[in-house]
Design a protein around this motif. Structure first.
Motif, PDB file in Angstrom:
ATOM      1  N   ASN A  97       0.808  -1.216   0.000  1.00  0.00           N
ATOM      2  CA  ASN A  97       0.000   0.000   0.000  1.00  0.00           C
ATOM      3  C   ASN A  97       0.842   1.267   0.000  1.00  0.00           C
ATOM      4  O   ASN A  97       0.353   2.344   0.341  1.00  0.00           O
ATOM      5  N   GLY A  98       2.103   1.147  -0.386  1.00  0.00           N
ATOM      6  CA  GLY A  98       2.957   2.317  -0.546  1.00  0.00           C
ATOM      7  C   GLY A  98       3.536   2.871   0.736  1.00  0.00           C
ATOM      8  O   GLY A  98       4.078   3.981   0.737  1.00  0.00           O
ATOM      9  N   ASP A 119      -1.517   7.642   0.681  1.00  0.00           N
ATOM     10  CA  ASP A 119      -1.291   6.197   0.778  1.00  0.00           C
ATOM     11  C   ASP A 119      -1.948   5.625   2.025  1.00  0.00           C
ATOM     12  O   ASP A 119      -2.512   4.531   1.994  1.00  0.00           O
TER      13      ASP A 119
END
Length: 172
Positions: A97-98, A119
């Protein structure tokens, strides 16, 4: 279309306790900028709570054979901590998910992460809003609704999703 949304929502688990109660009376001033960087701690749940309760009872009961027979950190983690696969799943979730993993812990209870608000919002399906603090002369940010994660992902809590209560030094 509605069924797809409902099915997707059913595949997530809501993490309670992240929205300050005071927000029920407040109007948001805006959104937290998507480029702002947040540092979070993802907490994972303990296992075998009944066993932990029994251990604590024995540790402090002079009549018990386990009185003052403490576990090493490694023994405690083995008996009560998240498993290595559960810990790796939380790390993989963050990275997918960054979010950058900035710290791990031997007891596997926390994963420290950092990332842009955009994010964080996408990972936990929240919108972070800015609110006027009801008592202090400042603003704070918080999610407008409780965060959620994929069902089955062993995440208990996310620290750092709000700034309602500021850290303060402990006065001794």
């Amino acid at each position: 279309s509605f069924l797809a949304v409902s099915d997707h929502a059913a595949e997530r688990q809501v993490l309670r306790g992240h929205v300050p109660a005071a927000m029920a009376r407040l109007q948001p001033l805006g959104r937290l900028p998507g480029t702002k960087r947040l540092e979070l701690a993802i907490g994972l749940p303990w296992h075998n709570r009944e066993g932990l309760t029994n251990l604590l009872r024995q540790l402090y009961d002079p009549a018990s054979g386990g009185f003052r027979h403490y576990l090493t950190p490694e023994q405690f983690t083995q008996a009560f901590g998240p498993t290595e696969p559960e810990y790796q799943a939380a790390i993989a979730f963050a990275k997918a998910n960054g979010l950058a993993v900035t710290g791990t812990h031997a007891n596997r209870m926390l994963v420290d992460v950092a990332g842009a608000v955009a994010d964080v919002e996408r990972a936990f399906q929240v919108r972070l809003r800015v609110y006027p603090h009801p008592r202090d002369a400042r603003t704070f940010f918080a999610p407008e609704a409780e965060p959620s994660v994929d069902k089955g992902l062993g995440i208990l809590h996310i620290s750092g999703l709000d700034s309602y209560t500021l850290p303060h030094p402990r006065v001794c």
